[in-house]
Write an enzyme that holds these catalytic residues in place. Structure first.
Site, short mmCIF file in Angstrom:
data_model
loop_
_atom_site.label_atom_id
_atom_site.label_comp_id
_atom_site.label_asym_id
_atom_site.label_seq_id
_atom_site.Cartn_x
_atom_site.Cartn_y
_atom_site.Cartn_z
N PHE A 89 0.62 -1.11 -0.46
CA PHE A 89 0.22 -0.02 -0.06
C PHE A 89 0.87 1.41 0.29
CE2 PHE A 89 -2.25 2.95 2.47
CZ PHE A 89 -3.58 3.69 1.52
N ASN A 191 -3.89 2.42 10.89
CA ASN A 191 -4.25 2.28 9.71
C ASN A 191 -4.48 1.29 8.63
OD1 ASN A 191 -5.51 3.45 7.06
ND2 ASN A 191 -3.07 3.77 6.12
N PRO A 192 -6.38 0.66 8.87
CA PRO A 192 -6.30 -0.39 8.19
C PRO A 192 -7.04 -0.54 7.39
CG PRO A 192 -8.12 -0.29 10.03
CD PRO A 192 -6.71 1.28 10.21
C1 LIG Z 1 -4.45 1.24 4.23
S1 LIG Z 1 -3.16 -0.26 4.82
C2 LIG Z 1 -2.22 0.74 5.53
C3 LIG Z 1 -0.29 0.53 5.42
C4 LIG Z 1 0.26 1.16 6.30
N1 LIG Z 1 0.02 2.07 7.86
C5 LIG Z 1 -0.01 3.14 6.12
O1 LIG Z 1 -0.83 3.49 6.05
O2 LIG Z 1 0.61 3.42 4.76
C6 LIG Z 1 -3.34 -1.99 5.95
C7 LIG Z 1 -2.38 -2.80 5.60
O3 LIG Z 1 -3.47 -3.78 6.41
C8 LIG Z 1 -3.13 -5.12 6.12
N2 LIG Z 1 -3.80 -6.52 6.26
C9 LIG Z 1 -4.79 -6.36 6.04
N3 LIG Z 1 -5.92 -7.08 7.14
C10 LIG Z 1 -4.60 -8.31 8.09
C11 LIG Z 1 -4.93 -8.43 9.43
N4 LIG Z 1 -5.73 -9.00 9.55
N5 LIG Z 1 -3.74 -8.43 9.90
C12 LIG Z 1 -2.49 -7.88 10.01
N6 LIG Z 1 -2.64 -6.90 8.66
C13 LIG Z 1 -3.51 -6.73 7.97
C14 LIG Z 1 -2.53 -4.84 4.93
O4 LIG Z 1 -1.81 -5.81 4.06
C15 LIG Z 1 -1.60 -3.63 4.38
O5 LIG Z 1 -1.00 -3.67 4.21
#
Ligand SMILES: C[S@@+](CC[C@H](N)C(=O)[O-])C[C@H]1O[C@@H](n2cnc3c(N)ncnc32)[C@H](O)[C@@H]1O
Length: 285
Positions: A89, A191-192
């Protein structure tokens, strides 16, 4: 070939393709090809044939809506430049304020422990480690492709002198995640993925950002609910939780945190464009 002519043609091509930031993107791509800062493009001697061929390829890919950051290989985030590319991302400017909430909290304490859930490229975690040298920072991510980028960025920042961020391969829906830190953490930032499934998104997002980084289930809250549970378990009494959300979810996320008595001082915050963007709360107790 004069730089101004090349940039004008590229800007026209990107505009025709529907890229809203056509001129800026053309300049970023030219700067990446020439290896100069964007602000010094006007002083560069221009493109030779090899540079021009590479630039033309970048412009075509950008016109096909590949994110400009994937092409240049880097994305700015607060004081850092992060390496990004396919599989991770691209960090967004609106998340810089979420990081700032954690930075302020830890600075006020002179350090402490912070956990960045859903860390992606590591933008939030690495920004905190850079700006609060006394902090212990852990970055949790599930996707293998993202973990590769996260580890590479963490290695680069550590080599530059920042305190190393601890990268954790883990799932935020796992009730045992970081169980050894229960009730000791000073701040949890997240930031999910939060866009409700089926929401139309820009071509760059639909075609390139990993879907599980963007979409948070049918109502957009599928990851935020377990994040609330992990934060309640990890935070010490008084510890800070900050969660980013879809602009339509300010009330839903505030309600999620306010219900059940585990969090107090639930507060909504806007991003730099004035849209509701993240909620903070303190662990009760
Ligand atoms: C919106 S991106 C945010 C990335 C980073 N924090 C940023 O702000 O640029 C959400 C991230 O959550 C990860 N992700 C999604 N579901 C997850 C889970 N159940 N456990 C851990 N990571 C997860 C995704 O792979 C992705 O990298």
């Amino acid at each position: 070939m004069p730089i101004s002519t090349v940039l004008a043609a590229a800007t026209a091509e990107l505009t025709r393709a529907g890229v809203s930031s056509a001129r800026v993107d053309a300049e970023l791509l030219a700067a990446a090809v020439l290896g100069v800062p964007r602000g010094r493009l006007a002083l560069s001697s221009g493109f030779d044939y090899i540079d021009k061929a590479r630039f033309d390829e970048f412009v075509s890919r950008r016109a096909a809506r590949e994110p400009v950051q994937y092409l240049t290989g880097s994305a700015p985030f607060r004081y850092l430049d992060l390496m990004v590319g396919p599989g991770v991302f691209v960090p967004r400017p609106e998340t810089e304020l979420l990081a700032e909430a954690g930075i302020r909290e830890l600075r006020a304490r002179g350090g402490g422990t912070l956990v960045d859930l859903c860390s992606g490229s590591g933008a939030v975690a690495l920004a905190v480690a850079h700006e609060v040298p006394a902090a212990r920072v852990l970055a949790v991510e599930r996707s293998e492709a993202s973990l590769d980028w996260l580890r590479a960025n963490a290695r680069r920042r550590a080599a530059a002198g920042d305190r190393p961020v601890e990268v954790v391969s883990g799932d935020v829906t796992d009730p045992d995640l970081l169980a050894e830190l229960a009730a000791t953490v000073d701040a949890v930032l997240c930031n999910p993925p939060y866009v409700p499934l089926g929401t139309p998104v820009p071509a760059e997002v639909a075609g390139h950002d990993p879907a599980d980084a963007v979409f948070g289930g049918p109502d957009g809250l599928a990851v935020i609910r377990p994040v609330r549970e992990r934060a309640a378990a990890l935070l010490r009494p008084g510890g800070l939780l900050a969660v980013e959300h879809d602009e339509s979810h300010a009330d839903a996320v505030a309600d999620l945190l306010a219900t059940g008595g585990r969090f107090t001082e639930v507060t909504g915050h806007q991003d730099l464009t004035g849209r509701p963007r993240f909620v903070t709360a303190l662990r009760a107790g």
